[in-house]
Design a protein around this motif. Structure first.
Motif, PDB file in Angstrom:
ATOM      1  N   LEU A  10       1.048  -1.244   0.084  1.00 33.68           N
ATOM      2  CA  LEU A  10      -0.025  -0.124   0.083  1.00 33.68           C
ATOM      3  C   LEU A  10       0.852   1.153  -0.098  1.00 33.68           C
ATOM      4  N   GLN A  11       2.216   1.171   0.829  1.00 35.91           N
ATOM      5  CA  GLN A  11       2.954   2.259   0.638  1.00 35.91           C
ATOM      6  C   GLN A  11       3.351   2.676  -0.711  1.00 35.91           C
ATOM      7  N   ALA A  12       3.690   1.632  -1.188  1.00 33.88           N
ATOM      8  CA  ALA A  12       4.451   2.008  -2.774  1.00 33.88           C
ATOM      9  C   ALA A  12       3.319   2.437  -3.441  1.00 33.88           C
ATOM     10  N   ALA A  13       2.117   2.020  -3.479  1.00 34.97           N
ATOM     11  CA  ALA A  13       0.943   2.496  -4.228  1.00 34.97           C
ATOM     12  C   ALA A  13       0.589   4.241  -3.838  1.00 34.97           C
ATOM     13  N   HIS A  14       0.632   4.342  -2.416  1.00 36.38           N
ATOM     14  CA  HIS A  14       0.430   5.618  -1.952  1.00 36.38           C
ATOM     15  C   HIS A  14       1.639   6.607  -2.609  1.00 36.38           C
ATOM     16  N   GLN A  15       2.989   6.120  -2.783  1.00 36.05           N
ATOM     17  CA  GLN A  15       4.007   6.983  -3.317  1.00 36.05           C
ATOM     18  C   GLN A  15       3.625   7.485  -4.614  1.00 36.05           C
ATOM     19  N   ILE A  16       3.291   6.372  -5.428  1.00 34.02           N
ATOM     20  CA  ILE A  16       2.862   6.681  -6.922  1.00 34.02           C
ATOM     21  C   ILE A  16       1.733   7.615  -6.935  1.00 34.02           C
ATOM     22  N   GLY A  17       0.705   7.440  -6.162  1.00 37.56           N
ATOM     23  CA  GLY A  17      -0.343   8.230  -6.115  1.00 37.56           C
ATOM     24  C   GLY A  17      -0.011   9.715  -5.861  1.00 37.56           C
ATOM     25  N   SER A  18       1.162  10.019  -5.006  1.00 41.21           N
ATOM     26  CA  SER A  18       1.443  11.301  -4.608  1.00 41.21           C
ATOM     27  C   SER A  18       1.999  11.875  -5.604  1.00 41.21           C
ATOM     28  N   LEU A  19       2.692  11.202  -6.788  1.00 34.51           N
ATOM     29  CA  LEU A  19       3.254  11.829  -7.935  1.00 34.51           C
ATOM     30  C   LEU A  19       2.068  12.093  -8.775  1.00 34.51           C
ATOM     31  N   VAL A  20       1.060  11.770  -8.799  1.00 30.07           N
ATOM     32  CA  VAL A  20      -0.065  12.051  -9.771  1.00 30.07           C
ATOM     33  C   VAL A  20      -0.465  13.496  -9.568  1.00 30.07           C
ATOM     34  N   VAL A  21      -0.073  14.151  -8.430  1.00 28.73           N
ATOM     35  CA  VAL A  21      -0.777  15.428  -8.296  1.00 28.73           C
ATOM     36  C   VAL A  21       0.381  16.350  -8.738  1.00 28.73           C
ATOM     37  N   LEU A  22       1.468  15.848  -9.143  1.00 32.00           N
ATOM     38  CA  LEU A  22       2.535  16.895  -9.768  1.00 32.00           C
ATOM     39  C   LEU A  22       1.987  17.453 -10.894  1.00 32.00           C
ATOM     40  N   PRO A  23       1.513  17.049 -11.872  1.00 33.05           N
ATOM     41  CA  PRO A  23       0.639  17.939 -12.790  1.00 33.05           C
ATOM     42  C   PRO A  23      -0.170  19.010 -12.576  1.00 33.05           C
ATOM     43  N   VAL A  24      -0.865  18.698 -11.451  1.00 32.47           N
ATOM     44  CA  VAL A  24      -1.717  19.641 -10.965  1.00 32.47           C
ATOM     45  C   VAL A  24      -0.846  21.069 -10.196  1.00 32.47           C
ATOM     46  N   ILE A  25      -0.010  20.640  -9.592  1.00 37.18           N
ATOM     47  CA  ILE A  25       0.999  21.468  -9.105  1.00 37.18           C
ATOM     48  C   ILE A  25       1.612  22.507 -10.171  1.00 37.18           C
ATOM     49  N   LEU A  26       2.009  21.696 -11.386  1.00 37.29           N
ATOM     50  CA  LEU A  26       2.549  22.492 -12.478  1.00 37.29           C
ATOM     51  C   LEU A  26       1.186  23.574 -13.050  1.00 37.29           C
ATOM     52  N   LEU A  27       0.115  22.930 -13.101  1.00 36.71           N
ATOM     53  CA  LEU A  27      -0.837  23.867 -13.381  1.00 36.71           C
ATOM     54  C   LEU A  27      -1.249  24.890 -12.761  1.00 36.71           C
ATOM     55  N   LEU A  28      -1.038  24.875 -11.360  1.00 34.22           N
ATOM     56  CA  LEU A  28      -1.077  26.020 -10.360  1.00 34.22           C
ATOM     57  C   LEU A  28       0.148  27.134 -10.520  1.00 34.22           C
ATOM     58  N   ILE A  29       1.296  26.323 -10.911  1.00 34.44           N
ATOM     59  CA  ILE A  29       2.326  27.408 -11.039  1.00 34.44           C
ATOM     60  C   ILE A  29       1.992  28.234 -12.247  1.00 34.44           C
ATOM     61  N   ALA A  30       1.566  27.679 -13.341  1.00 39.94           N
ATOM     62  CA  ALA A  30       1.003  28.299 -14.724  1.00 39.94           C
ATOM     63  C   ALA A  30       0.441  29.187 -14.193  1.00 39.94           C
ATOM     64  N   GLN A  31      -0.723  29.008 -13.570  1.00 36.15           N
ATOM     65  CA  GLN A  31      -1.778  30.072 -12.960  1.00 36.15           C
ATOM     66  C   GLN A  31      -1.048  31.293 -12.558  1.00 36.15           C
ATOM     67  N   VAL A  32      -0.494  30.953 -11.339  1.00 31.20           N
ATOM     68  CA  VAL A  32       0.003  32.195 -10.661  1.00 31.20           C
ATOM     69  C   VAL A  32       1.139  32.955 -11.419  1.00 31.20           C
ATOM     70  N   THR A  33       1.803  32.233 -12.460  1.00 26.48           N
ATOM     71  CA  THR A  33       2.797  33.240 -13.114  1.00 26.48           C
ATOM     72  C   THR A  33       2.224  33.601 -14.205  1.00 26.48           C
ATOM     73  N   GLY A  34       0.984  33.472 -14.769  1.00 28.63           N
ATOM     74  CA  GLY A  34       0.215  33.815 -15.367  1.00 28.63           C
ATOM     75  C   GLY A  34       0.413  33.453 -17.060  1.00 28.63           C
ATOM     76  N   VAL A  35       1.169  32.151 -17.010  1.00 27.99           N
ATOM     77  CA  VAL A  35       1.515  31.406 -18.255  1.00 27.99           C
ATOM     78  C   VAL A  35       0.298  30.838 -18.845  1.00 27.99           C
ATOM     79  N   LEU A  36      -0.705  30.428 -17.907  1.00 30.03           N
ATOM     80  CA  LEU A  36      -1.708  29.775 -18.489  1.00 30.03           C
ATOM     81  C   LEU A  36      -3.136  29.903 -17.464  1.00 30.03           C
ATOM     82  N   LEU A  37      -3.593  30.864 -17.773  1.00 28.96           N
ATOM     83  CA  LEU A  37      -5.301  31.002 -17.143  1.00 28.96           C
ATOM     84  C   LEU A  37      -6.197  30.332 -17.390  1.00 28.96           C
TER      85      LEU A  37
END
Lengths: 276, 333
Positions: A212-239
């Motif tokens: 389960l721990q390994a599955a959760h680790q992979i699950g935590s990586l799934v949020v990375l694209p969303v974090i990138l979207l957030l950065i794009a929003q804040v910097t105004g690159v992608l609104l």
């Protein structure tokens, strides 16, 4: 297709999640922080933030000024001159939009990890594999057990967020401004898609990891694209506007369905039985 | 036609051959016990029969259905008790059974009635609505057995059904399994470490080692294969026990069991039946009183130990060490 079996599998997984505080609490905390705490802090505290920004000397005040400029530059925010209204609409319409996507994503991945890898770790998977269900029924039951709660939580969160957003922006705007078309698309089209995408990734990952721990680790990586979207929003690159949200939704659904098909082919009884 | 047919079934995991050319038939209404150490291949064999794994060689049929082609049809016919109870811990026994009844397509009304019956029969009624994770290991095992019996399958595959159970519960489970076969005509393949259980419950036993089926047959038949009694238990007056020992030496070995009872065997074992009449005549000639003479038949345990004689940790046993040399067996039953 034995629908009774699919329903029974989904119900059983869901009951196990709802009764397990260790799984349930993180599922409720994430939407609460993203959809209640963050808007209240960011918008409710705008005046004090603004005052703080105004009172701060030199470079320390720049981030606040920069955000204000960015908001004005986007033309995305309602035609309001009041900086408080600009700030509120920026935070509520734009800034928190990518974070909202974390809600279905996290709910889906946490339940899916518990449903596949967790079940194997608890030893309950073997009993299920020995039943007359087909691989497709098994996958569908487990998919629904994670997807339905993810969509339910994100839609409920959206309704709650709509009320909070209007309440917070009311002093500055004096009208109901939310939900916007982009957010409606986000909640009704993109959120279910991103839940399906997270699930598909977890199905594939869970058939390859043993704990389960390994599955959760992979699950935590799934949020990375969303974090990138957030950065794009804040910097105004992608609104986020309706067009972009629609394109994003289509892309996410295509990816989700492709990965689900791949996941379905990787979720073979024998493969699961070999990892018991 | 045999309900379960295994023909030269082989399954490998990398370099390890978990099941090696096993051929075995299990007839309708028969209870067959799989005996073997951990790692003998019993659990793998059950997974192969139920279509969870595919054999690398050989063929399997369950009620004429090939589990490699139509696994879900086979699994509709089988009820499985896995090695570990594998219950949903946050669900109660009743909810676990309701879930598996629905998964196995049992009608809601029939399921309710059956669940009540099984909970009652297995002494689970008072715990029916507690979370399974709070139950003892023995109670969990009972719930898991109820789950296997829930949809009244034609075939029961039971992996260690009485593990963790107290003697009373274990006896109730054995009765239940016996009834399943005798009254309902269900076919049972069970694995167990408990040789006494296998001997009392099973019509036939199949002894496995390192993936190979060493021998199968009715417990009595296998005992006969092992040979007739090689030793005898004799009871005399406690004060004459010394005379008995002296009277039989050196032709026979005498091992005192208590003040009045001795176990007597040949000094040199040759595998031939022990001539009890000779012993009795020998003692009578010396006026040694004999209260009781009891030939000691080899048990299933003796056979099991004999078949595992060269296995580290398993002794050769008292008598039948020659058995293996005399009757080498292949992987057939």
């Amino acid at each position: 297709m034995n629908r009774g079996a699919v329903r029974a599998i989904a119900r059983k997984d869901l009951a196990s999640v709802v009764r397990n505080r260790g799984v349930l609490i993180p599922l409720l905390v994430t939407p609460f922080i993203v959809l209640v705490v963050m808007p209240v802090l960011l918008v409710g505290g705008v005046e004090s933030l603004g005052r703080a920004g105004a009172d701060l000397p030199g470079a320390a005040a720049q981030p606040f000024a920069a955000i204000g400029e960015q908001v004005t530059a986007t033309d995305r925010i309602d035609d309001v001159a009041d900086p408080r209204a600009q700030w509120a609409t920026f935070v509520l319409e734009v800034f928190l939009a990518p974070l909202y996507l974390l809600v279905p994503l996290i709910v889906a991945t946490v339940i899916a990890a518990d449903s596949f890898a967790g079940e194997r770790e608890r030893g309950t998977l073997e009993a299920l594999l020995h039943t007359a269900t087909t691989d497709r029924e098994l996958l569908l039951g487990k998919f629904l057990a994670a997807w339905v709660p993810a969509v339910t939580v994100s839609l409920t969160g959206f309704v709650v967020y709509s009320v909070i957003a209007n309440a917070l922006a009311w002093p500055a705007l004096g009208r109901v401004f939310f939900p916007t078309p982009a957010w409606l698309l986000l909640a009704l089209f993109v959120a279910p898609g991103i839940a399906a995408l997270g699930l598909a990734i977890m199905v594939i990952a869970s058939s390859r990891v043993k704990s389960l721990q390994a599955a959760h680790q992979i699950g935590s990586l799934v949020v990375l694209p969303v974090i990138l979207l957030l950065i794009a929003q804040v910097t105004g690159v992608l609104l986020f506007g309706p067009g972009l949200v629609m394109a994003l939704g289509v892309g996410i659904w295509v990816a989700a369905l492709s990965l689900l098909a791949l996941g379905a082919s990787s979720l073979r009884r024998e493969r699961l039985a070999l990892r018991l | 036609m045999a309900v379960i047919q295994l023909r030269e079934v082989t399954r490998r995991f990398g370099d390890v051959t978990a099941v090696d050319g096993v051929t075995l038939d299990v007839e309708e209404g028969e209870i067959v016990g799989l005996l073997g150490h951990n790692g003998a291949g019993k659990t793998t064999l059950m997974r192969l029969i139920n279509g969870l794994l595919r054999p690398d060689g050989g063929g399997i049929r369950v009620v004429g259905v090939d589990p490699t082609q139509r696994g879900h049809e086979v699994r509709r016919l089988t009820g499985v008790l896995t090695e570990y109870p594998a219950l949903e811990g946050y669900l109660s026994p009743r909810e676990n059974l309701q879930t598996y009844a629905a998964i196995n397509g049992v009608d809601h009304g029939a399921a309710t009635e059956r669940i009540t019956h099984l909970l009652d029969r297995l002494g689970l009624s008072t715990k029916a609505d507690e979370a399974c994770r709070d139950l003892s290991a023995g109670l969990k095992q009972r719930v898991a057995l109820a789950r296997a019996l829930m949809h009244q399958p034609a075939v029961l595959l039971l992996d260690e059904p009485t593990t963790n159970m107290d003697p009373v519960a274990a006896r109730e489970v054995r009765t239940l399994v016996s009834e399943a076969a005798r009254s309902n005509g269900q076919t049972v393949l069970l694995s167990t470490h408990n040789l006494a259980e296998a001997e009392s419950l099973c019509d036939r036993v199949a002894i496995m080692r390192a993936g190979r089926l060493l021998r199968s047959g009715a417990p009595d038949e296998l005992r006969r294969d092992l040979g007739t009694a090689e030793h005898v238990r004799i009871t005399t007056d406690p004060e004459r026990s010394k005379s008995l020992q002296e009277g039989l030496a050196p032709r026979w070995l005498v091992t005192p069991l208590d003040a009045a009872t001795m176990e007597v065997r040949r000094a040199v074992s040759n595998g031939a039946p022990l001539a009890v009449a000779d012993i009795v005549a020998h003692l009578a000639a010396r006026s040694v009183p004999i209260h009781r003479v009891e030939p000691v038949e080899p048990t299933l345990e003796d056979l099991y130990v004999a078949l595992h004689a060269d296995d580290p940790g398993v002794g050769p046993g008292p008598g039948p060490g020659e058995f293996l040399a005399e009757k080498p067996t292949g992987g057939r039953a």
